[in-house]
Design an enzyme around this catalytic site. Sequence first.
Site, PDB file in Angstrom:
ATOM      1  N   GLY A 188       1.182  -1.128  -0.214  1.00  0.00           N
ATOM      2  CA  GLY A 188      -0.001   0.319   0.480  1.00  0.00           C
ATOM      3  C   GLY A 188       0.686   1.481   0.315  1.00  0.00           C
ATOM      4  CB  SER A 189      -0.107   4.963   1.012  1.00  0.00           C
ATOM      5  OG  SER A 189      -0.435   4.465   2.031  1.00  0.00           O
ATOM      6  CB  THR A 190       5.263   5.975   2.364  1.00  0.00           C
ATOM      7  OG1 THR A 190       5.184   5.252   0.406  1.00  0.00           O
ATOM      8  CG2 THR A 190       5.857   6.107   2.724  1.00  0.00           C
ATOM      9  CB  VAL A 192      -1.472   2.800   5.031  1.00  0.00           C
ATOM     10  CG1 VAL A 192      -2.314   1.434   5.745  1.00  0.00           C
ATOM     11  CG2 VAL A 192      -1.678   3.577   4.443  1.00  0.00           C
ATOM     12  N   GLY A 193       1.849   2.644   4.969  1.00  0.00           N
ATOM     13  CA  GLY A 193       2.578   1.618   5.784  1.00  0.00           C
ATOM     14  C   GLY A 193       4.084   2.646   7.061  1.00  0.00           C
ATOM     15  CD  GLU A 210       7.338  -5.473  -1.853  1.00  0.00           C
ATOM     16  OE1 GLU A 210       7.376  -4.810  -2.527  1.00  0.00           O
ATOM     17  OE2 GLU A 210       7.641  -6.675  -1.591  1.00  0.00           O
ATOM     18  CB  CYS A 244       3.389   0.062  -7.132  1.00  0.00           C
ATOM     19  SG  CYS A 244       3.613  -1.461  -7.742  1.00  0.00           S
TER      20      CYS A 244
HETATM   21  P1  NAD Z   1      -3.831   2.521   1.133  1.00  0.00           P
HETATM   22  O1  NAD Z   1      -1.882   2.663   2.060  1.00  0.00           O
HETATM   23  O2  NAD Z   1      -3.868   3.843   1.273  1.00  0.00           O
HETATM   24  O3  NAD Z   1      -4.324   1.501   1.545  1.00  0.00           O
HETATM   25  C1  NAD Z   1      -3.744   0.287   2.289  1.00  0.00           C
HETATM   26  C2  NAD Z   1      -4.685  -0.157   2.878  1.00  0.00           C
HETATM   27  O4  NAD Z   1      -4.176  -0.026   4.158  1.00  0.00           O
HETATM   28  C3  NAD Z   1      -6.484   0.312   2.753  1.00  0.00           C
HETATM   29  O5  NAD Z   1      -7.088  -0.643   2.012  1.00  0.00           O
HETATM   30  C4  NAD Z   1      -7.237   0.433   4.257  1.00  0.00           C
HETATM   31  O6  NAD Z   1      -7.252  -1.124   4.717  1.00  0.00           O
HETATM   32  C5  NAD Z   1      -6.090   0.283   4.845  1.00  0.00           C
HETATM   33  N1  NAD Z   1      -6.097   1.488   5.230  1.00  0.00           N
HETATM   34  C6  NAD Z   1      -6.250   2.669   5.243  1.00  0.00           C
HETATM   35  N2  NAD Z   1      -5.985   4.251   5.739  1.00  0.00           N
HETATM   36  C7  NAD Z   1      -5.555   3.372   6.647  1.00  0.00           C
HETATM   37  C8  NAD Z   1      -4.793   3.703   8.206  1.00  0.00           C
HETATM   38  N3  NAD Z   1      -5.247   5.841   8.120  1.00  0.00           N
HETATM   39  N4  NAD Z   1      -5.081   3.466   9.049  1.00  0.00           N
HETATM   40  C9  NAD Z   1      -5.265   2.172   9.271  1.00  0.00           C
HETATM   41  N5  NAD Z   1      -4.809   1.452   7.785  1.00  0.00           N
HETATM   42  C10 NAD Z   1      -5.579   1.990   6.721  1.00  0.00           C
HETATM   43  O7  NAD Z   1      -2.383   1.953  -0.082  1.00  0.00           O
HETATM   44  P2  NAD Z   1      -3.995   2.113  -1.246  1.00  0.00           P
HETATM   45  O8  NAD Z   1      -4.815   3.022  -2.037  1.00  0.00           O
HETATM   46  O9  NAD Z   1      -4.650   1.115  -1.313  1.00  0.00           O
HETATM   47  O10 NAD Z   1      -2.663   1.362  -2.690  1.00  0.00           O
HETATM   48  C11 NAD Z   1      -2.054   2.344  -3.516  1.00  0.00           C
HETATM   49  C12 NAD Z   1      -0.771   1.970  -3.131  1.00  0.00           C
HETATM   50  O11 NAD Z   1       0.220   0.732  -3.006  1.00  0.00           O
HETATM   51  C13 NAD Z   1       0.098   3.579  -3.487  1.00  0.00           C
HETATM   52  O12 NAD Z   1       1.172   3.857  -2.970  1.00  0.00           O
HETATM   53  C14 NAD Z   1       1.072   1.888  -4.401  1.00  0.00           C
HETATM   54  O13 NAD Z   1       2.069   3.142  -4.715  1.00  0.00           O
HETATM   55  C15 NAD Z   1       1.044   1.277  -3.695  1.00  0.00           C
HETATM   56  N6  NAD Z   1       1.799   0.019  -3.957  1.00  0.00           N
HETATM   57  C16 NAD Z   1       2.928  -0.423  -3.937  1.00  0.00           C
HETATM   58  C17 NAD Z   1       2.795  -1.862  -4.707  1.00  0.00           C
HETATM   59  C18 NAD Z   1       4.012  -2.615  -3.994  1.00  0.00           C
HETATM   60  O14 NAD Z   1       3.816  -3.351  -4.471  1.00  0.00           O
HETATM   61  N7  NAD Z   1       5.379  -2.214  -4.015  1.00  0.00           N
HETATM   62  C19 NAD Z   1       1.668  -2.345  -4.987  1.00  0.00           C
HETATM   63  C20 NAD Z   1       0.422  -1.816  -4.968  1.00  0.00           C
HETATM   64  C21 NAD Z   1      -0.125  -0.654  -4.674  1.00  0.00           C
END
Ligand code: NAD
Length: 455
Positions: A188-190, A192-193, A210, A244
């Site tokens: 996911g995003s940096t 939420v990471g 990731e 991504c």
């Molecule tokens: P995101 O980080 O916004 O959300 C991921 C999940 O985190 C959500 O489904 C949600 O359940 C949870 N979440 C959201 N906000 C939260 C919070 N405040 N507290 C706790 N949990 C929370 O990411 P996204 O929108 O699903 O994906 C897009 C991002 O992911 C982009 O930055 C993209 O580059 C990255 N990405 C990376 C890879 C990789 O393999 N490196 C692959 C795909 C996407």
Amino acid sequence: MSNFAELVQSTRETFYSGKTRPLEFRIKQLQALKQMLEENRHEFHAALNADLRRSKFENYVLEIDYTINEIIHLLRHLKEWAAPEKPTRTFVNALDEIVIYKEPYGVTLIMGAWNYPLQLAIAPMIGAIAGGNCVILKPSEVSVATAKLINELIPKYLDNECYKVVCGGTNETTELLKQRFDYIFFTGSTTVGRIVREASNKFLTPVTLELGGKSPVYIDNTADLTVTVKRVLWGKFINVGQTCIAPDYILCTPEVQNAFVKEAKKIMKEWYGENPQESQDLCRIVSDKHYQRLTAFLSNGEVAIGGQVDPADKYISPTILINVRPSEPVMKEEIFGPILPIVSVSNAYEAIKFINERDNPLVLYLFTMKKDVQNLIITQTKSGSVCVNDTIMQYSVDTLPFGGVGLSGIGAYHGKLSFDTFVHPKGCLIKNFNIIGETLASARYPPYSEKKLKV
Ligand code: NAD
């Protein structure tokens, strides 16, 4: 919301029952997962299409068949990778056994992202199952149809005690992260990471993150421009840029920019027709929130190609922005949409400086025939990975690690690394009571003397 404490507890009890340890069990589960994908190709395509209006070609190649191939690769090598390793012994350990066991972590939490909602949920799960772990899988709530299908099918094909699916969004993720897991794998995003990393700190749980970021493309005047344009545009516009590892922006000289745009006009017309909105090969933006965020970028630089929008259809045409200034918003955050800005630099040194002044990219793309420029950029920049003279294809090489560095992520997976990620290498020294060994080792016992230091 379910009781996550109980869920994790019961899964941990299953793990300690030893059910997931035998290789035959893991192989059966991986075969069942493969069967799930093969028997439900059509259903998965329909769900992915409902979520992203994505073409059958992209759904099969980038999600369904990609994931099946990852299972086939792991199944082919699992016995060899899971076997205990016997490192070379030194003189001191000549009479001992030295073994590295591939120990499963236990209960793993895997959280996927919506942009490739099938692959990003299942591919890490393959590694976790292969490693002998139990899994709690949380697919992204944004890709509703795919999450629903995963939730329906996993219990039908896999062992229900070892592998569980939890659906939900931020609230559920927040609650899940309060539990003690033995490994967390997040895509996911940096932003939420960071939240995941903070939560994992409480129990010192190891994590793979990731994440995303801006992946630059450097193009010089030695690159074959027709091929370069096709490879960059394909990488950018699959899933309409919601990838991504999509090329985020281009760095090149004004001359290369002009030639790129001229060729891109031709190619885009060939691929998507006069009105790209009518093309069946272009997805839509996943949500209104992302649509609003992306359309705000269209006033940056100058629109050279595209720029058409339709809010009712969450449609943004494939767009190239030229003469973009580094200070503009489109250059400040990951774009994650069909907008490709071009920023001018005068040479490879300037490109390196530009890249190194920003967060470490997930991928760095470069197009040049010059070996010395390839080597210079590869060795003078830091990124999760590099792909020379193509885009995205590095992802499909199952012997290459996939992962970020710095703000683009922690850890890597794919192929053997997917297995390695989910096992702890447990070093084990096995001694016996052999009299010669005990005599040799007895120098360590008190009383200590100067003489013993000289041995
Ligand atoms: P995101 O980080 O916004 O959300 C991921 C999940 O985190 C959500 O489904 C949600 O359940 C949870 N979440 C959201 N906000 C939260 C919070 N405040 N507290 C706790 N949990 C929370 O990411 P996204 O929108 O699903 O994906 C897009 C991002 O992911 C982009 O930055 C993209 O580059 C990255 N990405 C990376 C890879 C990789 O393999 N490196 C692959 C795909 C996407």
